[in-house]
Design a protein around this motif. Structure first.
Motif, PDB file in Angstrom:
ATOM      1  N   ARG A 289     -22.738 -57.788   2.001  1.00 16.10           N
ATOM      2  CA  ARG A 289     -23.979 -57.641   2.769  1.00 16.10           C
ATOM      3  C   ARG A 289     -23.742 -56.879   4.078  1.00 16.10           C
ATOM      4  O   ARG A 289     -24.559 -56.044   4.479  1.00 16.10           O
ATOM      5  CB  ARG A 289     -24.619 -58.999   3.046  1.00 16.10           C
ATOM      6  N   GLN A 290     -22.620 -57.145   4.732  1.00 20.97           N
ATOM      7  CA  GLN A 290     -22.297 -56.427   5.969  1.00 20.97           C
ATOM      8  C   GLN A 290     -22.088 -54.943   5.680  1.00 20.97           C
ATOM      9  O   GLN A 290     -22.601 -54.081   6.396  1.00 20.97           O
ATOM     10  CB  GLN A 290     -21.053 -57.014   6.642  1.00 20.97           C
ATOM     11  N   MET A 291     -21.358 -54.641   4.625  1.00 23.77           N
ATOM     12  CA  MET A 291     -21.127 -53.243   4.262  1.00 23.77           C
ATOM     13  C   MET A 291     -22.441 -52.577   3.866  1.00 23.77           C
ATOM     14  O   MET A 291     -22.671 -51.407   4.188  1.00 23.77           O
ATOM     15  CB  MET A 291     -20.110 -53.160   3.125  1.00 23.77           C
ATOM     16  N   LEU A 292     -23.313 -53.323   3.216  1.00 22.72           N
ATOM     17  CA  LEU A 292     -24.628 -52.805   2.834  1.00 22.72           C
ATOM     18  C   LEU A 292     -25.431 -52.408   4.078  1.00 22.72           C
ATOM     19  O   LEU A 292     -26.072 -51.356   4.102  1.00 22.72           O
ATOM     20  CB  LEU A 292     -25.372 -53.855   2.007  1.00 22.72           C
ATOM     21  N   ARG A 293     -25.377 -53.235   5.125  1.00 22.06           N
ATOM     22  CA  ARG A 293     -26.057 -52.896   6.384  1.00 22.06           C
ATOM     23  C   ARG A 293     -25.474 -51.603   6.969  1.00 22.06           C
ATOM     24  O   ARG A 293     -26.217 -50.721   7.423  1.00 22.06           O
ATOM     25  CB  ARG A 293     -25.934 -54.032   7.397  1.00 22.06           C
ATOM     26  N   THR A 294     -24.158 -51.479   6.939  1.00 23.30           N
ATOM     27  CA  THR A 294     -23.494 -50.289   7.460  1.00 23.30           C
ATOM     28  C   THR A 294     -23.928 -49.044   6.696  1.00 23.30           C
ATOM     29  O   THR A 294     -24.238 -48.009   7.297  1.00 23.30           O
ATOM     30  CB  THR A 294     -21.959 -50.458   7.369  1.00 23.30           C
ATOM     31  N   LEU A 295     -23.989 -49.162   5.373  1.00 26.54           N
ATOM     32  CA  LEU A 295     -24.380 -48.014   4.552  1.00 26.54           C
ATOM     33  C   LEU A 295     -25.856 -47.667   4.732  1.00 26.54           C
ATOM     34  O   LEU A 295     -26.223 -46.487   4.730  1.00 26.54           O
ATOM     35  CB  LEU A 295     -24.054 -48.287   3.089  1.00 26.54           C
ATOM     36  N   THR A 296     -26.690 -48.665   4.906  1.00 29.46           N
ATOM     37  CA  THR A 296     -28.115 -48.425   5.155  1.00 29.46           C
ATOM     38  C   THR A 296     -28.291 -47.695   6.484  1.00 29.46           C
ATOM     39  O   THR A 296     -29.111 -46.775   6.592  1.00 29.46           O
ATOM     40  CB  THR A 296     -28.889 -49.753   5.141  1.00 29.46           C
ATOM     41  N   GLU A 297     -27.514 -48.073   7.483  1.00 28.51           N
ATOM     42  CA  GLU A 297     -27.551 -47.374   8.771  1.00 28.51           C
ATOM     43  C   GLU A 297     -27.111 -45.918   8.605  1.00 28.51           C
ATOM     44  O   GLU A 297     -27.648 -45.021   9.253  1.00 28.51           O
ATOM     45  CB  GLU A 297     -26.655 -48.081   9.788  1.00 28.51           C
ATOM     46  N   THR A 298     -26.136 -45.693   7.725  1.00 28.36           N
ATOM     47  CA  THR A 298     -25.673 -44.332   7.460  1.00 28.36           C
ATOM     48  C   THR A 298     -26.800 -43.498   6.852  1.00 28.36           C
ATOM     49  O   THR A 298     -27.015 -42.350   7.254  1.00 28.36           O
ATOM     50  CB  THR A 298     -24.447 -44.347   6.527  1.00 28.36           C
ATOM     51  N   LEU A 299     -27.521 -44.073   5.879  1.00 27.37           N
ATOM     52  CA  LEU A 299     -28.659 -43.352   5.301  1.00 27.37           C
ATOM     53  C   LEU A 299     -29.716 -43.053   6.357  1.00 27.37           C
ATOM     54  O   LEU A 299     -30.324 -41.974   6.349  1.00 27.37           O
ATOM     55  CB  LEU A 299     -29.274 -44.157   4.148  1.00 27.37           C
ATOM     56  N   ASP A 300     -29.926 -43.978   7.275  1.00 28.56           N
ATOM     57  CA  ASP A 300     -30.877 -43.748   8.370  1.00 28.56           C
ATOM     58  C   ASP A 300     -30.424 -42.566   9.238  1.00 28.56           C
ATOM     59  O   ASP A 300     -31.245 -41.733   9.641  1.00 28.56           O
ATOM     60  CB  ASP A 300     -31.048 -44.992   9.232  1.00 28.56           C
ATOM     61  N   ARG A 301     -29.115 -42.489   9.524  1.00 34.51           N
ATOM     62  CA  ARG A 301     -28.600 -41.367  10.316  1.00 34.51           C
ATOM     63  C   ARG A 301     -28.780 -40.051   9.562  1.00 34.51           C
ATOM     64  O   ARG A 301     -29.095 -39.028  10.169  1.00 34.51           O
ATOM     65  CB  ARG A 301     -27.130 -41.589  10.687  1.00 34.51           C
ATOM     66  N   ILE A 302     -28.598 -40.079   8.245  1.00 32.94           N
ATOM     67  CA  ILE A 302     -28.813 -38.867   7.447  1.00 32.94           C
ATOM     68  C   ILE A 302     -30.270 -38.440   7.559  1.00 32.94           C
ATOM     69  O   ILE A 302     -30.565 -37.274   7.802  1.00 32.94           O
ATOM     70  CB  ILE A 302     -28.399 -39.100   5.969  1.00 32.94           C
ATOM     71  N   ARG A 303     -31.197 -39.390   7.405  1.00 35.64           N
ATOM     72  CA  ARG A 303     -32.632 -39.074   7.481  1.00 35.64           C
ATOM     73  C   ARG A 303     -33.031 -38.520   8.855  1.00 35.64           C
ATOM     74  O   ARG A 303     -33.903 -37.663   8.957  1.00 35.64           O
ATOM     75  CB  ARG A 303     -33.464 -40.316   7.162  1.00 35.64           C
ATOM     76  N   ARG A 304     -32.395 -39.049   9.913  1.00 32.72           N
ATOM     77  CA  ARG A 304     -32.723 -38.596  11.279  1.00 32.72           C
ATOM     78  C   ARG A 304     -31.997 -37.307  11.659  1.00 32.72           C
ATOM     79  O   ARG A 304     -32.207 -36.781  12.752  1.00 32.72           O
ATOM     80  CB  ARG A 304     -32.366 -39.691  12.285  1.00 32.72           C
ATOM     81  N   GLY A 305     -31.119 -36.834  10.796  1.00 30.61           N
ATOM     82  CA  GLY A 305     -30.355 -35.625  11.091  1.00 30.61           C
ATOM     83  C   GLY A 305     -29.207 -35.863  12.040  1.00 30.61           C
ATOM     84  O   GLY A 305     -28.730 -34.936  12.689  1.00 30.61           O
ATOM     85  N   GLN A 306     -28.745 -37.117  12.142  1.00 32.19           N
ATOM     86  CA  GLN A 306     -27.657 -37.463  13.059  1.00 32.19           C
ATOM     87  C   GLN A 306     -26.348 -37.756  12.332  1.00 32.19           C
ATOM     88  O   GLN A 306     -25.379 -38.154  12.957  1.00 32.19           O
ATOM     89  CB  GLN A 306     -28.056 -38.678  13.892  1.00 32.19           C
ATOM     90  N   PHE A 307     -26.325 -37.529  11.027  1.00 26.29           N
ATOM     91  CA  PHE A 307     -25.115 -37.806  10.268  1.00 26.29           C
ATOM     92  C   PHE A 307     -23.999 -36.863  10.712  1.00 26.29           C
ATOM     93  O   PHE A 307     -24.213 -35.673  10.908  1.00 26.29           O
ATOM     94  CB  PHE A 307     -25.361 -37.617   8.765  1.00 26.29           C
ATOM     95  N   GLY A 308     -22.816 -37.420  10.894  1.00 30.69           N
ATOM     96  CA  GLY A 308     -21.672 -36.622  11.313  1.00 30.69           C
ATOM     97  C   GLY A 308     -21.517 -36.503  12.810  1.00 30.69           C
ATOM     98  O   GLY A 308     -20.578 -35.871  13.282  1.00 30.69           O
ATOM     99  N   GLU A 309     -22.431 -37.124  13.564  1.00 35.34           N
ATOM    100  CA  GLU A 309     -22.334 -37.130  15.023  1.00 35.34           C
ATOM    101  C   GLU A 309     -21.733 -38.443  15.484  1.00 35.34           C
ATOM    102  O   GLU A 309     -22.132 -39.513  15.027  1.00 35.34           O
ATOM    103  CB  GLU A 309     -23.718 -36.994  15.666  1.00 35.34           C
ATOM    104  N   CYS A 310     -20.790 -38.372  16.404  1.00 36.19           N
ATOM    105  CA  CYS A 310     -20.166 -39.580  16.954  1.00 36.19           C
ATOM    106  C   CYS A 310     -21.196 -40.358  17.775  1.00 36.19           C
ATOM    107  O   CYS A 310     -21.901 -39.783  18.609  1.00 36.19           O
ATOM    108  CB  CYS A 310     -18.979 -39.196  17.826  1.00 36.19           C
ATOM    109  N   ALA A 311     -21.274 -41.653  17.527  1.00 36.32           N
ATOM    110  CA  ALA A 311     -22.223 -42.510  18.235  1.00 36.32           C
ATOM    111  C   ALA A 311     -21.834 -42.715  19.697  1.00 36.32           C
ATOM    112  O   ALA A 311     -22.677 -43.115  20.507  1.00 36.32           O
ATOM    113  CB  ALA A 311     -22.340 -43.860  17.529  1.00 36.32           C
ATOM    114  N   ASP A 312     -20.582 -42.432  20.061  1.00 35.03           N
ATOM    115  CA  ASP A 312     -20.161 -42.583  21.455  1.00 35.03           C
ATOM    116  C   ASP A 312     -20.279 -41.280  22.231  1.00 35.03           C
ATOM    117  O   ASP A 312     -21.020 -41.199  23.201  1.00 35.03           O
ATOM    118  CB  ASP A 312     -18.711 -43.082  21.535  1.00 35.03           C
ATOM    119  N   CYS A 313     -19.550 -40.260  21.794  1.00 36.75           N
ATOM    120  CA  CYS A 313     -19.484 -39.021  22.586  1.00 36.75           C
ATOM    121  C   CYS A 313     -20.499 -37.964  22.149  1.00 36.75           C
ATOM    122  O   CYS A 313     -20.714 -36.998  22.881  1.00 36.75           O
ATOM    123  CB  CYS A 313     -18.068 -38.444  22.528  1.00 36.75           C
TER     124      CYS A 313
END
Length: 114
Positions: free
Chosen positions: A62-86
């Motif tokens: 379930r934890q990994m599922l949340r992580t992967l769902t967040e990844t799909l959200d980043r893909i949809r927002r066009g933020q995939f591949g961008e570091c969340a910190d820098c």
């Protein structure tokens, strides 16, 4: 990042999500079956261990599922591949190894050492 490459990562993430959903469903079914059994006292310790192992496996999935769902959200927002910190690009080799990575190698190492 090229659209074709993003689609590649999206497919990997969606495949992993489907696999985790199967794992969670199997764990729920296993727990349901176990709860229906009436184990004798000698088997109760082993049954409890199995229940805890199954519960842990499901919680991890379930934890990994949340992580992967967040990844799909980043893909949809066009933020995939961008570091969340820098905000810089996550290295392609890192994304190949861990498509759901949220941080570049430098920021990940800094997080691990703080």
């Amino acid at each position: 990042m090229p659209t074709k490459k993003i689609e590649h990562y999206k497919e990997i993430v969606e495949s992993r999500i489907a696999e985790l959903n199967r794992t969670i469903a199997a764990a729920a079914e296993e727990a349901r079956i176990e709860s229906a059994r009436q184990a004798d006292p000698a088997d109760q310790a082993a049954a409890e261990y199995d229940r805890q192992a199954t519960a842990h496996k499901a919680a991890t999935a379930r934890q990994m599922l949340r992580t992967l769902t967040e990844t799909l959200d980043r893909i949809r927002r066009g933020q995939f591949g961008e570091c969340a910190d820098c905000g810089g690009d996550i290295e392609p080799k890192r994304l190949e190894a861990i498509p759901w990575a949220r941080y570049c190698v430098k920021c990940q190492q800094a997080r691990e050492h703080s």
